[in-house]
Write a protein that holds these residues in place. Structure first.
Motif, mmCIF file in Angstrom:
data_model
loop_
_atom_site.group_PDB
_atom_site.id
_atom_site.type_symbol
_atom_site.label_atom_id
_atom_site.label_comp_id
_atom_site.label_asym_id
_atom_site.label_seq_id
_atom_site.Cartn_x
_atom_site.Cartn_y
_atom_site.Cartn_z
ATOM 1 N N ALA A 34 0.828 -1.211 0.000
ATOM 2 C CA ALA A 34 0.000 0.000 0.000
ATOM 3 C C ALA A 34 0.860 1.258 0.000
ATOM 4 O O ALA A 34 0.586 2.213 -0.732
ATOM 5 C CB ALA A 34 -0.943 -0.008 1.197
ATOM 6 N N GLY A 91 -3.540 -1.441 -5.699
ATOM 7 C CA GLY A 91 -2.694 -0.258 -5.814
ATOM 8 C C GLY A 91 -2.418 0.125 -7.254
ATOM 9 O O GLY A 91 -2.247 1.302 -7.568
ATOM 10 N N CYS A 98 -6.767 0.726 -3.421
ATOM 11 C CA CYS A 98 -5.774 0.301 -2.452
ATOM 12 C C CYS A 98 -6.305 0.492 -1.025
ATOM 13 O O CYS A 98 -6.197 -0.410 -0.186
ATOM 14 C CB CYS A 98 -4.482 1.089 -2.657
ATOM 15 S SG CYS A 98 -3.119 0.500 -1.648
#
Length: 161
Positions: A34, A91, A98
């Motif tokens: 992330a 992501g 995300c």
């Protein structure tokens, strides 16, 4: 809540703490993905802080497992690979996807901590688990708020160096 301390053997304490530890190890991998995926400075900084919380949880839990004569789990399990992979793919789509993936990850982490805070651990171990649960609740609340407020539309990308 089961608070009768004598009910958990050292072996059972190790088993239960390793379950929580596994959850934090898995979460750490998702946070790494992330942080790498999110371009907005505020989002990235907050996720980095949450990642550091998970690193601290891992360190504290490993010490507890060893204290009770056990060997801490060390690696990501299948669930962790799935979380990390899903977060990585999300992501690639963007910050919103995300953060939504991380919100699901935090739901799981919160449930594991909440479940273990109800068990008959020694008081000092319960304190560690409760602090961890408080961190996880804070993580969930921030990510949930960020998604609802669409924070990625209100913040600047990380400067390119």
């Amino acid at each position: 809540m089961d608070t009768s301390f004598g009910t958990l053997s050292n072996e059972k304490i190790v088993e239960e703490l390793n379950e929580v530890l596994q959850t934090d190890i898995d979460a750490l991998g998702a946070y790494r993905e992330a942080v790498a995926a999110c371009e907005e400075l505020e989002v990235r900084e907050q996720l980095l802080q949450f990642k550091r919380d998970h690193e601290r949880h891992i360190s504290e839990l490993e010490a507890c497992v060893r204290r009770f004569g056990g060997q801490p789990v060390q690696s990501v399990d299948l669930k962790g690979y799935i979380q990390r992979g899903f977060t990585k793919v999300a992501g690639l789509i963007g910050t919103e996807a995300c953060l939504r993936a991380m919100l699901n990850n935090e739901k799981l982490t919160n449930s594991v901590y909440a479940k273990h805070c109800q068990k008959a651990f020694p008081a000092d171990v319960l304190d560690i688990l409760r602090r961890g649960l408080n961190d996880e609740q804070r993580h969930f609340a921030w990510i949930d708020s960020a998604v609802r407020q669409r924070i990625w539309e209100q913040t600047s990308p990380v400067p390119i160096t």
